[in-house]
Design a protein around this motif. Structure first.
Motif, PDB file in Angstrom:
ATOM      1  N   ILE B 172       0.749  -1.315   0.026  1.00 60.04           N
ATOM      2  CA  ILE B 172       0.023  -0.069   0.136  1.00 60.04           C
ATOM      3  C   ILE B 172       0.880   1.235   0.066  1.00 60.04           C
ATOM      4  O   ILE B 172       0.697   2.165  -0.745  1.00 60.04           O
ATOM      5  N   THR B 173       1.965   1.438   0.979  1.00 61.65           N
ATOM      6  CA  THR B 173       2.542   2.520   1.086  1.00 61.65           C
ATOM      7  C   THR B 173       3.570   2.729   0.006  1.00 61.65           C
ATOM      8  O   THR B 173       3.963   3.592  -0.677  1.00 61.65           O
ATOM      9  N   GLY B 174       4.136   1.405  -0.539  1.00 59.88           N
ATOM     10  CA  GLY B 174       5.093   1.472  -1.617  1.00 59.88           C
ATOM     11  C   GLY B 174       4.193   1.889  -3.084  1.00 59.88           C
ATOM     12  O   GLY B 174       4.777   2.912  -3.388  1.00 59.88           O
ATOM     13  N   ILE B 175       3.467   1.045  -3.421  1.00 57.43           N
ATOM     14  CA  ILE B 175       2.745   1.402  -4.673  1.00 57.43           C
ATOM     15  C   ILE B 175       1.962   2.957  -4.318  1.00 57.43           C
ATOM     16  O   ILE B 175       1.851   3.453  -5.328  1.00 57.43           O
ATOM     17  N   GLY B 176       1.446   3.115  -3.082  1.00 60.28           N
ATOM     18  CA  GLY B 176       0.664   4.267  -2.993  1.00 60.28           C
ATOM     19  C   GLY B 176       1.539   5.394  -3.262  1.00 60.28           C
ATOM     20  O   GLY B 176       1.258   6.416  -3.984  1.00 60.28           O
ATOM     21  N   PHE B 177       2.803   5.368  -2.748  1.00 57.33           N
ATOM     22  CA  PHE B 177       3.889   6.426  -3.111  1.00 57.33           C
ATOM     23  C   PHE B 177       3.994   6.602  -4.437  1.00 57.33           C
ATOM     24  O   PHE B 177       4.053   7.700  -4.978  1.00 57.33           O
ATOM     25  N   LEU B 178       4.287   5.728  -5.286  1.00 58.46           N
ATOM     26  CA  LEU B 178       4.512   5.866  -6.614  1.00 58.46           C
ATOM     27  C   LEU B 178       3.253   6.390  -7.290  1.00 58.46           C
ATOM     28  O   LEU B 178       3.661   7.108  -8.132  1.00 58.46           O
ATOM     29  N   ILE B 179       2.243   6.133  -6.891  1.00 59.73           N
ATOM     30  CA  ILE B 179       1.228   6.568  -7.481  1.00 59.73           C
ATOM     31  C   ILE B 179       0.825   7.994  -7.269  1.00 59.73           C
ATOM     32  O   ILE B 179       0.455   8.753  -7.924  1.00 59.73           O
TER      33      ILE B 179
END
Lengths: 102, 752, 171
Positions: B172-179
């Motif tokens: 969530i935080t990783g992909i969320g950050f990228l998005i």
């Protein structure tokens, strides 16, 4: 001549109280009514000091200080009301003002 | 720093970001009124492409070149005049806007760092759970459980980090950050920039609450919160009717599922006596409940209810209809919420409840069948869609079906594994499609694309990787997880050959439709309209950079879960399985119930699935590159099937007929008759009775009540007359009364 | 002892005469002057009873503060009209009778208890810890009566605010 006892002071205090009460009840001039209230408060103070002296205890004097404080506050507010009253009603006669009813 | 003690901070960062945005965002990014208001008759802004490329061709041209030279998203750059309105430098972006770019992705990055720290420290612990209970949320009432024991209804505001939730928070935080980073480029010229980021941060907060919760009730808070954010973001372009409708549809369909979740939760409470995961698992593992091999028991009902909740959130049949419509939202939202994270909440929840589902084999079958059915149904619809985002949406539904298939056959870690790999490549594909749409000035129809691969090379390359990954070609993430699902479906004792066959067919279809999308979009001859072609440009670095990172993820993520069969790779390549399995191990200590199969069979199946994937790609190539006339002739040959697929198996129409018309309107007629005769009759009768009673009571009022009142008032008036005389209003008179009082008082003591 | 007695009577006469003049004078300024005399007498009585601190307070606060306030107000308010009018309100006779009766009652009680109010022996060095009057008062005021003291300060604040608002031209 009797030595002065507390009772003497109380009698004096009573007399002052009565004079003050007479002033409050009979005079029409509000300024003088306020002065009479000061007389009553002084009567109270004489009383307090007399007992303070009798018991050799400072509490009576402390109370007298509080009474004086009250007297100051009362005089300030009372005279403020008086000025406001005089400005609105053009009178300082207590029996010409009958607002204290509904 | 002990990150495990601080896991409660992880969701709070995005919350802070959201609060800042929603309270102060307007100050940071003020917008002129004319931009928000939509002129009547003008097609409202759709995506941001229209917003700054739709009109004003002369100027638009320049912008295209600006972007091609990779200047990135230049905030000072003015796009205002593209609106066709006459404000030349209408909205030079607020200089404070960079603060939004700093705060929102920054908060997610902080969360990610804290998550990474916490997970690292978790790996160092022998016992791989960390629970932090912040405070009591609902404390309280004792109640009788269904078995008669007394339990306390007690719910904490607590956070649980274990291998399962650690995978989720990293995703969530990783992909969320990228998005988030991608969005700074993608949404740069959009209205409501701060609003978008506020919602997005809020979403991440709720999602983290969902996966970090240590009990079902708190999970439900996050569950509903992400639903809310999903609604807000689907309807982000709220001035467009279809977006608003899609938001409402998503919200309502989700509520249907949530009803199931709540019922399941309450039943669980009354059966087990607690909603805390650790307590529930302890009770379920303790042997107090035996597996319900045949027949439907309480546990089956509970798990079915929870599964029904999951079908709503995770878009499974019959409640998946909202997800394709959710594509009305901005593309980063589709990527983050409707592909990578929120829709996987159902998978997470069931994986979290694995102890329960282990004890309810019937539910397991239901889950597997529904998952497989959804997978193939959605894949079949995706075959014929022409909207690039809708293809991906149905693909998402289909992949989620895979995850449920894995859950259903008891391969929980595989489901979570697929969840993770899917998060990478589906986010990549969605963001890539966003980049395509960006390049196409808002065009989403693949029939009007083609030949884009040289125009937008980075997007093309990254999406190529994503498509290979999802198709299941060995070496990329999708292969490992999907092949593991198929193998588990085939080999697990809950699996079956039929489900495996369905899964395999879906895999073929997946490869086909993904590559159909690729060929239609990037290959062949250009069908782009002249207008769109003129503005075509590669996306800014903030977008392509994210695409590249995700592409790397799509390649590498799968290597965490290499099949056992590939024994040349060491244990290190099976980290994922080893990491997650303790969570799903049942308390009785039974090992994974895997039916033994020969290695040869597994190799055979693996090559079958690779062949099928490759076949799908080749067929797509043949259809859309070599012989572009074939798809049309097939469509013409079976018009009924084609129409059915285009119409998504008529599910929306069936729901409309059954529930909207049938229940609401048809039910309305029945209720109308009931209304007229029974209810109205009752009301009229009651009315007559009331009037009669009113007449009676009016008489009583006038003579008895009023009479009494008047008598009392008269008596009081008479009694008060003397007192009135005393009330002069003069202060001295009142003082006089005081003296009288003193006189009486002392008189009493003197006389006494 | 004798000098105390004499002084008591002198001060008592000052107090009573001043008080009577205060409530009988037609002019408010005369009343105020008489009141000052009366208050001075009271101050003397304080001194006689070893209340030196209160003596100072009486002079500074009453005569220096309150009476100045009164005189200010008398100047501010036009009392010429009031001086020409009737000085006593209509019911003065009734009030006098009631007050006389009340005074008689209190006096009777006082007379009854006269004996018990006799001071046994004047304790001259009687300050408990050898403290002066002011220290004694302060001791009591700032320990036992600290809370009332603070409340009194709030009362004064309220009175200040109230009187300012009262005297404002436009309320």
């Amino acid at each position: 001549m009797h030595p002065i006892t507390t009772a003497h002071y109380l009698a004096l205090s009573l007399a002052l109280l009565l004079i003050g009460t007479v002033g409050v009840l009979t005079r029409r001039n509000v300024v003088i009514i306020l002065m009479s209230i000061e007389l009553i408060l002084n009567a109270v103070n004489i009383n307090l000091i007399a007992f303070s002296h009798m018991w050799q205890h400072a509490t009576g004097q402390v109370f007298a200080i509080f009474v004086i404080t009250d007297a100051v506050a009362e005089a300030a507010v009372g005279l403020g009301i008086l000025i406001a009253l005089f400005r609105n009603k053009e009178t300082v006669q207590a029996d010409e003002i009958d607002l204290l009813k509904w | 720093m002990n990150f495990l003690e601080l896991i409660w901070l992880i969701p709070l960062f995005p919350l802070a970001g959201a609060a800042l945005m929603l309270f102060f965002g307007k100050t940071l990014d003020p917008q002129p009124v004319s931009e928000v208001a939509i002129a009547p008759g003008v097609e409202p802004i759709y995506e941001h492409g229209h917003a700054h490329h739709g009109h004003g061709h002369d100027h638009g041209h320049d912008h295209g070149h600006d972007h091609e030279h990779g200047h990135g998203h230049d905030h000072g750059h003015d796009h205002g005049h593209d609106h066709g309105h006459d404000h030349e430098h209408g909205h030079a972006h607020s200089p404070l806007k960079f603060l939004i770019n700093l705060i929102c992705p920054g908060m997610i990055l902080l969360s990610f760092l804290f998550s990474a720290g916490a997970v690292w420290q978790l790996t160092q612990k022998a016992h791989r759970t960390a629970e932090v209970i912040q405070f009591t949320w609902l404390a309280g009432l004792p109640f009788h459980m269904s078995n008669g024991q007394l339990a306390t209804f007690h719910i904490d505001w607590g956070f649980l980090l274990d291998p399962l939730s650690s995978v989720m928070i990293l995703v969530i935080t990783g992909i969320g950050f990228l998005i988030h980073v991608y969005s700074t480029g993608y949404m740069a010229h959009d209205n409501g920039y701060y609003r978008f980021f506020g919602y997005l941060n809020l979403f991440v907060f709720f999602m983290l609450m969902l996966v970090l919760a240590n009990n079902y009730a708190l999970l439900f808070v996050g569950w509903e919160g992400v639903g809310l954010c999903s609604y807000l973001l689907i309807g982000f372009y709220f001035h467009k009717r279809s977006a608003g409708d899609a938001g409402k549809k998503a919200f309502i369909v989700n509520r249907v599922g949530d009803a199931g979740f709540v019922m399941g939760m309450l039943l669980l409470m009354s059966t087990v006596g607690s909603l805390r995961f650790t307590d529930v698992n302890a009770v379920l593992h303790s042997g107090a409940f035996t597996p319900e091999v045949a027949g439907v028991g309480t546990l089956t009902i509970i798990s079915l209810c929870l599964f029904f909740g999951a079908t709503g959130k995770s878009a499974q049949f019959p409640l998946f209809v909202w997800l394709p419509d959710a594509m009305e939202g901005p593309t980063p939202v589709s990527a983050l919420i409707h592909a990578a994270t929120m829709v996987t909440a159902g998978v997470y929840m069931i994986a979290r409840s694995s102890a329960l589902f282990e004890l309810a084999p019937i539910t397991g079958h239901v889950v597997a069948i529904v998952g497989a059915f959804t997978a193939i149904l959605a894949a079949s619809i995706a075959l014929v869609q022409t909207d690039i985002k809708r293809v991906l949406a149905y693909s998402t539904v289909s992949q989620l079906g895979y995850m449920f298939l894995a859950l259903g056959v008891g391969a929980y870690w595989v489901a979570v594994f697929h969840l993770m790999t899917h998060a990478f490549f589906k986010a990549l594909l969605f963001l890539g499609s966003g980049s395509v749409i960006h390049a196409m000035s808002g065009e989403q129809d693949m029939r009007k694309m083609g030949g884009l691969k040289d125009k937008i090379p980075v997007t093309f390359r990254t999406m190529w990787i994503g498509s290979v990954a999802i198709a299941g070609i060995p070496g990329l993430a999708g292969f490992f997880s999907k092949d593991e699902i198929l193998w588990q479906t085939f080999s697990s004792e809950k699996g079956s050959t039929i489900l495996w066959a369905v899964g395999l067919t879906t895999a073929a279809m997946t490869a086909f439709y993904m590559w159909r999308m690729m060929y239609l979009t990037f290959y062949g001859k250009s069908r782009v309209s002249a207008e769109a072609a003129a503005h075509m440009h590669e996306s800014p670095v903030s977008m392509t950079g994210v695409l590249s990172v995700l592409a790397c993820g799509s390649v590498l993520a799968g290597w965490l879960g290499v099949p056992k069969l590939w024994s040349i790779f060491g244990e290190g390549f099976r980290t994922f399985e080893n990491w997650l399995l303790p969570v799903f191990a049942s308390g009785a200590g039974e090992a994974v119930k895997e039916v033994e199969h020969s290695a040869g069979l597994e190799w055979t199946l693996m090559f079958t699935s690779i062949a099928v994937a490759a076949g799908g790609i080749l067929v797509a190539r043949y259809f859309y590159i070599s012989r572009p006339d074939i798809p049309e002739s097939i469509a013409a040959a079976v018009p009924g099937l084609y129409r059915t697929l285009v119409k998504k198996w008529y599910l929306d129409e069936i729901y409309e007929y059954l529930f909207v018309d049938g229940l609401c309107k048809g039910g309305g007629n029945v209720l109308g008759a009931f209304d007229r005769n029974v209810v109205d009759g009752g009301v009229n009768g009651a009315g007559w009775l009331t009037r009669f009673m009113a007449t009676l009571s009016a008489w009583w009022d006038t003579w008895v009540v009023d009479g009494t009142v008047r008598l009392i008032s008269f008596v009081v008036k008479m009694a008060s007359y003397p007192v009135c005389i005393l009330q002069t209003g003069r202060v001295q008179a009142y003082a006089f009364f005081v003296v009288i009082g003193v006189l009486v008082f002392f008189g009493y003591y003197v006389v006494r | 002892m004798l000098i105390d007695t004499v002084l008591f009577y002198i001060f008592a006469v000052m107090v009573l005469i001043g008080a009577i003049l205060t409530i009988t004078r037609r002019s408010a300024v005369h009343s105020a002057i008489s009141l000052i005399v009366s208050l001075l007498g009271v101050a003397g009585l304080y001194l006689l009873q070893q209340a030196e601190f209160l003596f100072a307070v009486q002079i500074v606060l009453y005569i220096g503060g309150i009476m100045v306030l009164f005189l200010f107000v008398i100047m501010l308010v036009n009392l010429d009209q009031a001086a020409k009018e009737r000085q006593f309100s209509g019911g003065w006779m009734v009030a006098l009778i009631a007050i006389g009766a009340a005074g008689a009652g209190i006096g009777a009680l006082l007379w009854r208890g006269f004996g018990s109010l006799h001071i046994p022996a004047p304790v001259l060095e009687g300050t408990p810890a050898g403290l002066g009057n002011t220290e004694q008062v302060a001791d009591s005021l700032f320990s036992t009566y600290l809370l009332p003291f603070e409340i009194a300060s709030i009362l004064l604040l309220v009175a200040v605010v109230g009187s300012v608002i009262m005297a404002k031209k436009r309320i």
